[in-house]
Design an enzyme around this catalytic site. Structure first.
Site, mmCIF file in Angstrom:
data_model
loop_
_atom_site.group_PDB
_atom_site.id
_atom_site.type_symbol
_atom_site.label_atom_id
_atom_site.label_comp_id
_atom_site.label_asym_id
_atom_site.label_seq_id
_atom_site.Cartn_x
_atom_site.Cartn_y
_atom_site.Cartn_z
ATOM 1 N N CYS A 73 0.830 -1.206 0.000
ATOM 2 C CA CYS A 73 0.000 0.000 0.000
ATOM 3 C C CYS A 73 0.863 1.253 0.000
ATOM 4 O O CYS A 73 1.575 1.527 0.963
ATOM 5 C CB CYS A 73 -0.936 0.019 1.200
ATOM 6 S SG CYS A 73 -1.872 1.548 1.309
ATOM 7 N N CYS B 37 -0.018 4.402 0.162
ATOM 8 C CA CYS B 37 -0.398 5.509 1.052
ATOM 9 C C CYS B 37 0.086 5.298 2.474
ATOM 10 O O CYS B 37 0.343 6.254 3.177
ATOM 11 C CB CYS B 37 -1.899 5.758 1.044
ATOM 12 S SG CYS B 37 -2.964 4.585 0.314
#
Lengths: 139, 93
Positions: free
Chosen positions: A48, A50
């Site tokens: 991921c 983010c």
């Protein structure tokens, strides 16, 4: 579903080049964590961008701190599924999230940085959470 | 590779853990995926229902913050008419 390994390799290396031993199998995890003595950090890596894109630099910064855990490990969530599940079995009642960081002392989790503590934060802020835990439990 | 995002094009809350207060009195904690015509799609969701949960909301939320989100739903859609206020979980007192 795991991503192609060629995409993951740089994310693995971003952690292993810090001196963190990556655990890729259940046997690896048990060999590393069954010995409960002392302090051990387990970084749960993730694709991921983010959150993991903040977590890896945060780990790098935290490991520059004078006080550090005795042993450093990582597992890769969503990629090395069995190893990650096994590592989480050592985390007690702490819920799975990725990325996340567990700090164990004598086999017990003494600090845990969850994904929700990483999202949207600067790596320096996440590193501060880690170094506070190092000072409290690894000195 | 740091900062590389595999899921571009989503709104700013995509992937962020949020607390959503429901019109029904339920509270939802999970990762925001997207807002669509059917409602808000979330991932890895824990739900507090005051009618059935022995813990009051504040205690339940504190437990989720300490031990992580105890998700019971892998994918969950909160209907538009149910979804109320949205707050980031990391900003919750």
């Amino acid at each position: 579903m795991p991503y192609p390994e060629m995409m993951i390799k740089p994310m693995r290396e971003e952690v292993t080049r810090l001196g963190v031993e990556e655990l890729r199998s259940v046997a690896d995890v048990d060999a590393a964590l069954a010995d409960a003595n002392g302090t051990a950090l387990v970084f749960v890596n993730s694709v991921c961008g983010c959150a993991a894109g903040m977590a890896r630099p945060a780990l790098a910064k935290a490991l520059q701190h004078e006080v550090k855990p005795g042993r450093l490990y990582s597992v890769f969530a969503g990629q090395d599924l069995d190893a990650t599940a096994r590592a989480r079995s050592y985390f007690g009642e702490y819920q799975p999230s990725s990325p996340s960081v567990a700090l164990l002392k004598d086999g017990e989790v003494v600090a845990f940085v969850h994904r929700h503590q990483i999202e949207g934060r600067h790596p320096d802020q996440v590193a501060a959470l880690l170094t506070q835990a190092f000072d409290s439990h690894c000195a | 590779m740091t900062g590389h995002v595999f899921h571009p094009g989503h709104d700013e809350l995509h992937g962020v853990t949020v607390v959503i207060t429901g019109a029904s009195g339920r509270t939802y904690v999970g990762r925001w995926h997207e807002r669509g015509p059917r409602g808000i799609t979330m991932r890895d969701v824990a739900i507090h229902d005051p009618a059935s949960n022995p813990l009051v909301l504040e205690v339940w939320l504190a437990k989720q913050q300490k031990f992580g989100v105890a998700a019971t739903e892998k994918h969950f859609v909160i209907p538009i008419e149910e979804a109320g206020s949205v707050r980031r979980f990391d900003s919750f007192p």
